[in-house]
Every structure is written in C-alpha cells, then in structure tokens.
Enzyme design. Structure first.
Site, PDB file in Angstrom:
ATOM      1  N   GLY A 133       0.845  -1.193   0.000  1.00  0.00           N
ATOM      2  CA  GLY A 133       0.000   0.000   0.000  1.00  0.00           C
ATOM      3  C   GLY A 133       0.877   1.239   0.000  1.00  0.00           C
ATOM      4  O   GLY A 133       1.932   1.269   0.635  1.00  0.00           O
ATOM      5  N   PHE A 179     -10.726  22.444  15.024  1.00  0.00           N
ATOM      6  CA  PHE A 179     -11.414  21.259  14.510  1.00  0.00           C
ATOM      7  C   PHE A 179     -12.253  20.687  15.638  1.00  0.00           C
ATOM      8  O   PHE A 179     -12.012  20.992  16.815  1.00  0.00           O
ATOM      9  CB  PHE A 179     -10.371  20.234  14.041  1.00  0.00           C
ATOM     10  CG  PHE A 179     -10.451  19.910  12.575  1.00  0.00           C
ATOM     11  CD1 PHE A 179     -10.512  20.909  11.629  1.00  0.00           C
ATOM     12  CD2 PHE A 179     -10.451  18.584  12.139  1.00  0.00           C
ATOM     13  CE1 PHE A 179     -10.584  20.608  10.269  1.00  0.00           C
ATOM     14  CE2 PHE A 179     -10.527  18.279  10.785  1.00  0.00           C
ATOM     15  CZ  PHE A 179     -10.586  19.279   9.856  1.00  0.00           C
ATOM     16  N   GLN A 183     -16.649   5.200  11.853  1.00  0.00           N
ATOM     17  CA  GLN A 183     -17.028   6.611  11.905  1.00  0.00           C
ATOM     18  C   GLN A 183     -17.882   6.989  10.700  1.00  0.00           C
ATOM     19  O   GLN A 183     -17.524   6.707   9.561  1.00  0.00           O
ATOM     20  CB  GLN A 183     -15.774   7.480  11.911  1.00  0.00           C
ATOM     21  CG  GLN A 183     -16.101   8.962  11.939  1.00  0.00           C
ATOM     22  CD  GLN A 183     -14.886   9.780  12.344  1.00  0.00           C
ATOM     23  OE1 GLN A 183     -14.059  10.126  11.513  1.00  0.00           O
ATOM     24  NE2 GLN A 183     -14.775  10.077  13.621  1.00  0.00           N
ATOM     25  N   HIS A 207     -19.090  10.194   8.919  1.00  0.00           N
ATOM     26  CA  HIS A 207     -18.761  11.614   8.871  1.00  0.00           C
ATOM     27  C   HIS A 207     -20.037  12.417   8.698  1.00  0.00           C
ATOM     28  O   HIS A 207     -20.865  12.083   7.851  1.00  0.00           O
ATOM     29  CB  HIS A 207     -17.790  11.894   7.714  1.00  0.00           C
ATOM     30  CG  HIS A 207     -17.116  13.216   7.807  1.00  0.00           C
ATOM     31  ND1 HIS A 207     -17.780  14.393   7.597  1.00  0.00           N
ATOM     32  CD2 HIS A 207     -15.848  13.543   8.111  1.00  0.00           C
ATOM     33  CE1 HIS A 207     -16.933  15.406   7.765  1.00  0.00           C
ATOM     34  NE2 HIS A 207     -15.754  14.912   8.076  1.00  0.00           N
ATOM     35  N   LEU A 212     -16.880  13.678   0.448  1.00  0.00           N
ATOM     36  CA  LEU A 212     -16.659  14.333   1.739  1.00  0.00           C
ATOM     37  C   LEU A 212     -16.610  15.856   1.626  1.00  0.00           C
ATOM     38  O   LEU A 212     -15.951  16.410   0.751  1.00  0.00           O
ATOM     39  CB  LEU A 212     -15.316  13.834   2.294  1.00  0.00           C
ATOM     40  CG  LEU A 212     -14.817  14.482   3.590  1.00  0.00           C
ATOM     41  CD1 LEU A 212     -15.690  14.069   4.754  1.00  0.00           C
ATOM     42  CD2 LEU A 212     -13.374  14.085   3.850  1.00  0.00           C
ATOM     43  N   GLU A 231     -14.528  18.785   7.524  1.00  0.00           N
ATOM     44  CA  GLU A 231     -14.850  19.389   8.809  1.00  0.00           C
ATOM     45  C   GLU A 231     -14.276  20.806   8.894  1.00  0.00           C
ATOM     46  O   GLU A 231     -14.711  21.621   9.697  1.00  0.00           O
ATOM     47  CB  GLU A 231     -14.244  18.515   9.911  1.00  0.00           C
ATOM     48  CG  GLU A 231     -14.603  18.924  11.309  1.00  0.00           C
ATOM     49  CD  GLU A 231     -14.312  17.795  12.303  1.00  0.00           C
ATOM     50  OE1 GLU A 231     -14.553  16.628  11.972  1.00  0.00           O
ATOM     51  OE2 GLU A 231     -13.833  18.108  13.400  1.00  0.00           O
ATOM     52  N   ARG A 271     -17.394  14.098  15.874  1.00  0.00           N
ATOM     53  CA  ARG A 271     -18.116  13.676  14.674  1.00  0.00           C
ATOM     54  C   ARG A 271     -19.303  12.758  14.952  1.00  0.00           C
ATOM     55  O   ARG A 271     -20.344  12.861  14.305  1.00  0.00           O
ATOM     56  CB  ARG A 271     -17.156  12.961  13.718  1.00  0.00           C
ATOM     57  CG  ARG A 271     -16.219  13.924  13.058  1.00  0.00           C
ATOM     58  CD  ARG A 271     -15.249  13.233  12.147  1.00  0.00           C
ATOM     59  NE  ARG A 271     -14.402  14.231  11.494  1.00  0.00           N
ATOM     60  CZ  ARG A 271     -13.368  13.944  10.718  1.00  0.00           C
ATOM     61  NH1 ARG A 271     -13.039  12.691  10.503  1.00  0.00           N
ATOM     62  NH2 ARG A 271     -12.669  14.907  10.165  1.00  0.00           N
ATOM     63  N   HIS A 330     -17.078   6.805   6.829  1.00  0.00           N
ATOM     64  CA  HIS A 330     -15.882   7.587   6.552  1.00  0.00           C
ATOM     65  C   HIS A 330     -14.601   6.895   6.987  1.00  0.00           C
ATOM     66  O   HIS A 330     -13.589   6.963   6.295  1.00  0.00           O
ATOM     67  CB  HIS A 330     -16.001   8.938   7.263  1.00  0.00           C
ATOM     68  CG  HIS A 330     -14.856   9.861   7.020  1.00  0.00           C
ATOM     69  ND1 HIS A 330     -14.436  10.200   5.743  1.00  0.00           N
ATOM     70  CD2 HIS A 330     -14.026  10.525   7.868  1.00  0.00           C
ATOM     71  CE1 HIS A 330     -13.405  11.044   5.834  1.00  0.00           C
ATOM     72  NE2 HIS A 330     -13.125  11.239   7.106  1.00  0.00           N
ATOM     73  N   ARG A 345     -12.793   8.640  16.209  1.00  0.00           N
ATOM     74  CA  ARG A 345     -11.609   9.398  15.831  1.00  0.00           C
ATOM     75  C   ARG A 345     -11.925  10.875  15.728  1.00  0.00           C
ATOM     76  O   ARG A 345     -12.942  11.252  15.149  1.00  0.00           O
ATOM     77  CB  ARG A 345     -11.071   8.917  14.482  1.00  0.00           C
ATOM     78  CG  ARG A 345      -9.909   9.747  13.989  1.00  0.00           C
ATOM     79  CD  ARG A 345      -9.270   9.184  12.740  1.00  0.00           C
ATOM     80  NE  ARG A 345     -10.049   9.328  11.523  1.00  0.00           N
ATOM     81  CZ  ARG A 345     -10.210  10.470  10.854  1.00  0.00           C
ATOM     82  NH1 ARG A 345      -9.683  11.589  11.288  1.00  0.00           N
ATOM     83  NH2 ARG A 345     -10.927  10.486   9.743  1.00  0.00           N
TER      84      ARG A 345
END
Lengths: 293, 620
Positions: B10, B113, B233, B235, B245, B248, B281, B346, B381
C-alpha cells in the site's frame, strides 16, 4: 446509492415501543413527514414509469489476449439514467450489470486520484467529474489518445510517469532551519503563486491533449513542466536550486517546444494554468541568460 | 521470486512514510501497491494534521482531547506517542516541501477542529491529504525506492503453526494487474501492511472504490486479530448523492448546520450546547439523523451546511476545494446557497491489532494507518487525527521493520493474563463455510492445508513458494469456472445490508439480520466466478478477490457491534443507551481461529506516562 438510515431508524423506534413520548409538535411533523414520503414515493414511481430513461454509451474495447477483442471495436450499452449520473457511474453500471470484463481505472470518484481520465465525446475529461446530462448522446468513451492502449479504457502510463519524474519532482534546498520543530517560512503570496501547480493529480489529460507531445515523445510535456514550475517558484528552495531547475526545463525537449496552443490548459480538470506556467518559465530562462533553442 | 528487506503493502500516507523511514535506516525497501502511489485514498483527506506546534498548546492537551474523543477506548501509550511525535513529523513534511497554508508571518497555518481544545489542525487548503500524499511520494522518487505499482497483493506468506503467536511472516504473493503474472515476494526483515480503510463494505461512503479492507482481512486469516472493528465513523458532512466528503474544515472555519426550518439544531436542540457544530463527529452525525428522523430534515434526507457568511475571500483562501466538490458532485454553489450534507461512512477506528511500533503478533508482520488499530482513536476518531497517525506510526513501523531498536512496546499484542473470552449469540455461524476441515479457505494464508512436513519449520523461501502455489490454485480456480455468481451482485447485496443494518443507529435485530445476510453472501461466494478470460488488466479477478476481503471485514464489524451491548463513541445501540465502563473499558478482538472466529477482550490502557486518564462523561 444512499443510506437508508432514515427508514431504518424509524422502524427501530416503532419496534421498541418508543421510549420517549413525542410532543404534539413532533407528532405533527412525523405525520407530515409520512405524508410527504408517500407523496414523494408516488411521484418518483410516476417519474420512473413515464421516463424509463436510459442513456446510450459507446465504449472503446480492446484486449490483445481475447480473440474477439484484438480488433478494436465499440460496444454500445444502455444504462438507466439517474439525475447526477457521471460518465464513471455509467461505465461502472455497464460493467457491474452487463459485462464484467469492461475495464477502466478508477478509485476515489471525486476527482482527486486522477485515475479515470478518458477521451469523452472527443475531449480529455475525468469520468467521475463529467455529468452525463451535460453531454450529447450517445456518449462516446475512449482511452486517452497518444498513449498505448493496454485494454479497453486503460492506457500505458509509464512514459507519462517517466516524464514526470524527469524534472526532479521533489523539494530541494540547501538551507533548512536547524531545529526539528522550526519550519521554513513562506509568504502567503509565494504559497499562492505555487498553489495551482501543486494541484496536479497526474491524470495525464494535458499530455494526451498536447500536439507537441504527440509528435515528440521526449518533450517533457505540460504536467512535468508545471511540476518543475511549482518547485522553481517555491521561495523555500533558494536561487541556486532554481538555476538548476531552469537548466532542466530549458533543454532541447523542454519549455521551448511549447507552441502555446492552450490545449493542456483547456482540458486540465484542476484548472491549472499550464500554458502560463510554461511561458513564465521561458521568461525566467531568458532573464537568467540561459541559451535557448 | 522478488526479494527485499522490507516490503510495504500500500502506498498511501502510512505506506510511503514507512518506506521512507525503512530506507533511511539503510534497508532495501520496496512498495507493492494495487494503485500507482498518487492514486491512493490519502489524497482525498481534506482537513488537516493535528500537531501541538504553538505556544499555549502541548502534546498533553492533544492527548487529553484524543482520549476524550475516543470515549476512553484509546490506549494511552498509543495516544501519547501520536501526540508527542506529531509535531516533529508534521514539520518534517514542511521540510520536504509540503505546501501548507501560511500565516502572515510565514509560519504554517492551524485551524480549529471538532473536539479540540486548541486550534492545532495544520492544513494545506482543504486538500491536505493530497499534498501530504504527493510530498511523500516525491521523497520516494528522490530516494529511488522501488515501487511495484498496480501489483495486487492477495496473500501473505506466513508459517503454519497452531499458535498464531509463533507464526512468522516471510513475504507476500501479488499479481501484476497489467500482465496477470503472479509472483512471490520475500521480505528478509518485515512486511508492513498499509492498505487503508474498508469503506467499500458500505454503499454510502467517502472511501474510494479501492478501500476494500485487504490488509485486515489477509492478516486476520493468517491469525492476526482484528481489534475494535465495530467502531465505524460516519462523517457528518458528506454529499447526499455520492458520499463525497465535505471537510470538517468548513465547520472549523465557522460553517453552520441548519435543519429544514432554519434552526441551528446543534445548539437549539441541545445536542452540543457548548461546541455546537464543532462537537465530535459521532455527536454531530447522530444529531443530523435525529433531525431527519424527527421530520426536520431537508427533503427528509439531509441537513444544510452553510458557509456563505464566511465571505468569498476566506472561502477561496481556505476552502476553495469545497466549492469544486459541491459544484461538481452536487451541483450546488457554496458561495450562494447552503450545501446539502448527511452522514456517510468515513473511517474505521478498528483494524489489525498492533503495538505502538506497528508490530502484530505474527513476527515480521506490521500494520499502519487506517488498516491498523494501535489504538489511537478508540471508539471515535477526532478530525485531524488520521493524517498524523499515518506519518507517526508509518515512520515507527518502517524503522522497526528495518531493524532499528525503538525500545520495547508498552502495548502487548495477543493474549495475556488479562484476556477475557467473549461470547455473542449469533443467528448463524460466522467464519469459514467448512471450518475445521482441510478446506483451503480455513487455513492461514500460505499454510499447507494438507499438513505435509508437520513439525518441520520450512525455510522462508519455501513459505513464500507455498503461498505462491496456493494463490495460483485460487486464481486458476476462479478463472476456470465459467458459471455461477458474479462479485458485483454479491458486493451490492453486502453493501446494502451493512448500510441498512450496521449504520449510525444499530439495533440487535438489525445486526442479526446483517449477520444472516453476510452468511448468505459468503455461501454464494463459493460459486463466484470471473467472467473475463483475459490475464491482461483483469479487474474482474481483482474485484472478486477483494470481495472475499469485504465479506470477512463486514462480518467482523457486525460481530463486534452485536457483542458490544453499550453506547460508546461511534457505536450506538438502541437497547443500550449508556456507556458501561464497568463492563466495557476493553477492546474487542476477533481471531479467525482457522475458520471458527473467536471473540475475546483485553483491557484498555488508561495509564499514561505521567498520569492516568479517568473516564469522564463526554460532553461538548
């Protein structure tokens, strides 16, 4: 393709016998909502019945290994049309419902991974960023011109990557701050100047659209030169590095090959002013008295 | 056979950072990725990187916020490592030329945030992930690190031992997507999995089509536990029609959420009376769906995110990318009208169980980034904490895999004296269809199903050779069949049940239904076939193998969700509306156990370097 959480949660509330009494206000709203849902379902059904709309797409097919695909051809698919449908949605639908061998690169679906640049109705565009509703039909979808076709809409990207990497596409400086936590300073203006150059997603649309690149496979090409611009104009690198960078792009197959046809700028899905970047580098090279061809 | 010291699977932020770190330690490192590195989904991250860089901020405050955000399910040693290392790693990116947004004095910009007590989210416009990804790839190019791009890793080469903790990973098997060639890759020192999230188990997701949980599923079948998989999560701000998306950052800069009747519901309905739109979130996602469910949604589906009052100049300066996304994918001009948003899948907080050096319980096998669970995020998260995780733990795992001594990890992987065996009442048996017999499906990847040479420890090269043979058999089998069911049909079915039943709001009945549906898909998968006969760029074959990974991942998520009878962080259960610390201050682990999944638990570590984090009521 959307969540069904709304209905799910409603069902769940009913199952539980409801823990909290609703206010009259809320009851009224729920009532109204139910009515609205019924109505919107009715309308949607009607629309479906009335329209039964499909969009016709013609997709380039080729596979060197499969007898009936060795001779390139176009396959026609009729895909149910939905509002907001993109060209990528359409080819995905065709693959998932009609022919699983239909092959194309795609990943993020939001114009940031740069995988799905195709030649759509005669122009380089990202499949995911192109609304079907804005195109003449049938929609003709081909692999990017001027690149070797591997299979269907997949082209060989190796030469593009080689050109990108030929301009030393990495930050260089001889003057880093001492402390591990001390950043280099950069003015907002300078960041703004390089901003568009940093937006490149390596989709190769520009390269595919460029006549010069088509005729000269050593020409660095628009995206690589714009990449060089992004570093050459970054004040954090310093002047000696900038000189080094200008030498790379003013070589025989560098900036002077550009004939300012603007085709790269026109097709760039991230609106990068590629031609301007190339022109500015030419001016910088002249200012530095570098020889030109 | 290809051979390197360290193989990184990856090439998103975590993988690239790991490769650079291993290379800097002198290792011969190669990256094997199913995409070209710049196509990786890190590029879609928008918001920023949390790092305590400024006066008035501290890693301790960042750690406190993160622990609170995790709803006390993060492990303190992992969280503190993240917060201590993030500043240096973030500035390292700056030194590598990352084009951060800037303040008037030329320093990198930070913004507020959700869930943060200090504006420490360091950003580059609303396209921070794109710049992080490209900056790291540039460093890979600079160092001449070998990249096998468009090579799909489909199997790990792990020794066979009844006890997973005694297994060793010696490499991987991958096929070249472009030519179909299947090859073994030997790793002399370590394999680092950095395969990203599993978002494709859901149909409304911000994740890319390539986010198929390959790493967790392969590691799981090789005997490595998956940890805390139930914590997904959602979002709060994704575009309704595509799942794209909306950062945020929009709320961080002052964007406001309104319901259909123009109420600023985060405040007016008391979901987060202090922090409003900038609550965590999970809190905002539930609030939005509650508004919709109570009849105050726009078109009964979504809510509005309004940023018009920020003014064109500020929007263009800091959120320009959002204008493009809303325009291209929803047909909305964010400068003149509010943007429709709703929750979408998300991020996976859970993943492959690792310690803070990225090591799993199988020797030589590492995992970093979203595919791993260190655990930093616990049950939820915080925005801006994913990117620092990539660079902090990517760097650590890369160094450790290359042989650098990072000191002993505090987090213990595998079973210890604190381990507790779990039980869950499932409507159908999970796991392999033919668990317990010699069916290939049931053995650890790379093992010898026939048990030949039992008791003899094979040479590392032989382990890779055997894995290669096993993979060739699987691929031949999939390619030779010419009828049955196709993966697209199964994928749609799996995504549908997960989105209906394992979403923001979860019920026991729904979760059980999901397990039944997953079982059905798993049974049908036995009849799956690849229609495309070509070995050239056969995405049908690749997606069919990915589909197997989606099944295992979806099942793990759902099993964990059913077992955890409490409400914590992103995991909401209708029947259990309280966080139950006396029972659930522990991680859920799921072992494949050769085809008969086993659930077990280990305690959360709340003891930090200097203090113990006391669970408190989480309010914003």
């Amino acid at each position: 393709m959307s969540t069904h959480a709304t209905q799910e949660q409603e069902g769940a509330e009913v199952d539980a016998g409801d823990s909290k009494p609703h206010s009259p206000h809320q009851d009224r709203r729920l009532q109204e909502k139910a009515t609205r849902e019924e109505q919107s379902q009715r309308e949607s059904d009607e629309r479906t019945r009335e329209r039964e709309e499909t969009v016709e797409i013609k997709v380039f097919r080729y596979d060197p290994e499969v007898a009936e695909k060795q001779e390139p051809r176009f396959d026609t698919f009729h895909v149910p049309f939905e509002k907001g449908m993109t060209v990528l949605d359409a080819v995905m639908y065709a693959r998932d419902h009609y022919d699983s061998s239909l092959t194309f690169r795609h990943s993020c679906r939001q114009a940031i991974c740069g995988s799905d640049a195709f030649f759509i109705n005669g122009r380089q565009r990202l499949g995911c960023q192109t609304q079907i509703a804005e195109l003449d039909t049938p929609v003709r979808i081909e692999p990017l011109p001027h690149q070797e076709v591997v299979k269907d809409l997949v082209v060989d990207m190796d030469s593009f990557y080689e050109q990108m990497e030929a301009v030393e596409p990495y930050f260089q400086t001889n003057d880093l701050p001492e402390g591990d936590l001390d950043e280099q300073r950069q003015s907002r203006e300078n960041r703004e100047k390089i901003k568009m150059g940093t937006r490149c997603i390596w989709c190769a649309s520009c390269m595919s659209s460029c006549n010069i690149a088509a005729g000269d496979d050593q020409y660095l090409g628009p995206a690589p030169i714009s990449m060089a611009y992004r570093f050459a104009m970054d004040e954090r690198e310093g002047e000696d590095i900038q000189d080094h960078r200008l030498r790379i792009i003013e070589q025989e197959h560098g900036v002077w090959r550009c004939q300012t046809q603007f085709s790269c700028t026109n097709v760039c899905p991230k609106d990068i002013p590629l031609t301007e970047h190339i022109q500015e580098l030419k001016r910088e090279a002249v200012k530095k008295n570098l020889k030109f061809w | 056979m290809h051979e390197h010291d360290v193989l990184v699977v990856g090439a998103g932020g975590a993988g690239l950072r790991a490769a650079i770190a291993a290379h800097e330690e002198g290792a011969d490192v190669a990256i094997v990725t199913k995409l070209h590195p710049v196509r990786s989904h890190t590029g879609a991250a928008e918001g920023g990187i949390n790092a305590a860089l400024r006066d008035g901020d501290s890693w301790q405050d960042h750690a406190y916020d993160t622990m609170k955000g995790s709803d006390y399910l993060g492990d303190a040693p992992a969280i503190e490592t993240l917060c201590q290392d993030s500043p240096e790693e973030t500035i390292q990116l700056e030194h590598w030329g990352m084009p951060f947004s800037r303040e008037d004095d030329g320093r990198v910009s930070q913004r507020p945030f959700g869930g943060l007590s200090f504006p420490r989210t360091t950003y580059a416009g609303a396209e921070t992930g794109h710049h992080l990804l490209h900056t790291l790839y540039q460093q890979v190019v600079k160092r001449g690190i070998q990249v096998y791009d468009e090579w799909y890793v489909s199997r790990l080469a792990v020794t066979e031992d009844p006890d997973p903790e005694k297994r060793e990973c010696h490499g991987i098997v991958a096929f070249d997507v472009q030519t179909g060639e299947v090859a073994g890759f030997r790793a002399r020192k370590g394999v680092v999995l950095a395969t990203g999230g599993p978002g494709q188990v859901f149909d409304h997701t911000t994740n890319a089509v390539s986010c198929t949980g390959d790493g967790p599923a392969m590691a799981y079948r090789a005997g490595v536990p998956m940890e805390d998989m139930e914590f997904i999560q959602f979002h709060p701000t994704t575009l309704p029609s595509t799942g794209v998306l909306i950062s945020e950052g929009v709320r961080g800069e002052g964007g406001i959420l309104y319901n259909d009747i123009g109420e600023r519901f985060m405040f007016e309905h008391g979901y987060a009376s202090n922090d409003g739109e900038l609550a965590s979130r999970d809190v905002v996602a539930r609030a939005e769906l509650t508004e919709v469910n109570e009849g105050r949604g726009v078109d009964d589906e979504y809510v509005h995110l309004d940023m018009r009052h920020l003014g064109e100049e500020r929007i263009i300066d800091r959120l320009e990318n959002i204008l493009h996304l809303a325009g291209d994918f929803e047909g909305v001009d964010g400068l003149v009208e509010p943007m429709p948003v709703k929750p979408g899948q998300h991020y996976a907080m859970g993943g492959i169980e690792t310690d803070e050096n990225g090591e799993t319980l199988v020797s030589g096998l590492y995992a970093v980034g979203e595919c791993a669970c260190v655990s930093v995020h616990g049950s939820n998260r915080l925005g801006g904490n994913a990117l620092p995780e990539l660079i902090v733990f990517g760097a650590r795992a890369g160094r450790h895999a290359a042989g650098t001594d990072l000191g002993e990890a505090i987090i213990e992987t595998g079973r210890t004296e604190d381990t507790e065996i779990g039980e869950v009442d499932t409507p159908v048996a999970p796991g392999a269809i033919h668990a317990g017999d010699t069916d290939e499906d049931a053995v650890a990847d790379g093992g010898d199903p026939r048990g030949e040479g039992a008791g003899v420890i094979p040479e590392p090269n032989e382990v890779v050779e055997r894995a290669l043979e096993a993979e060739n058999r699987r691929i031949d089998h999939l390619m030779e069949k010419d009828e049955g069911v196709q993966q697209a049909e199964l994928r749609a079915k799996l995504q549908k049940t997960m989105t209906q039943n394992v979403n923001v709001f979860r019920t026991e009945a729904g979760l059980k239904q999901a397990l039944r549906d997953i079982r059905e898909v798993r049974e049908q998968y036995q009849d799956v076939y690849v229609d495309d006969p070509s070995r050239t760029f056969n995405t049908d074959l690749q997606q069919t193998i990915e589909m197997r990974n989606l099944i295992d991942t979806a099942e793990a998520i759902t099993l964990g969700a059913l077992a955890r009878d409490e409400f914590r962080g992103a995991h909401w259960r209708q029947e259990y509306q309280e966080r139950r610390d006396e029972k659930w201050l522990k991680h859920t682990l799921l072992s494949w156990n050769d085809g008969t999944p086993e659930l077990w638990y280990k305690p959360v570590i709340l003891e930090g370097e200097d203090k113990t984090y006391e669970p408190k009521v989480r309010s914003y």
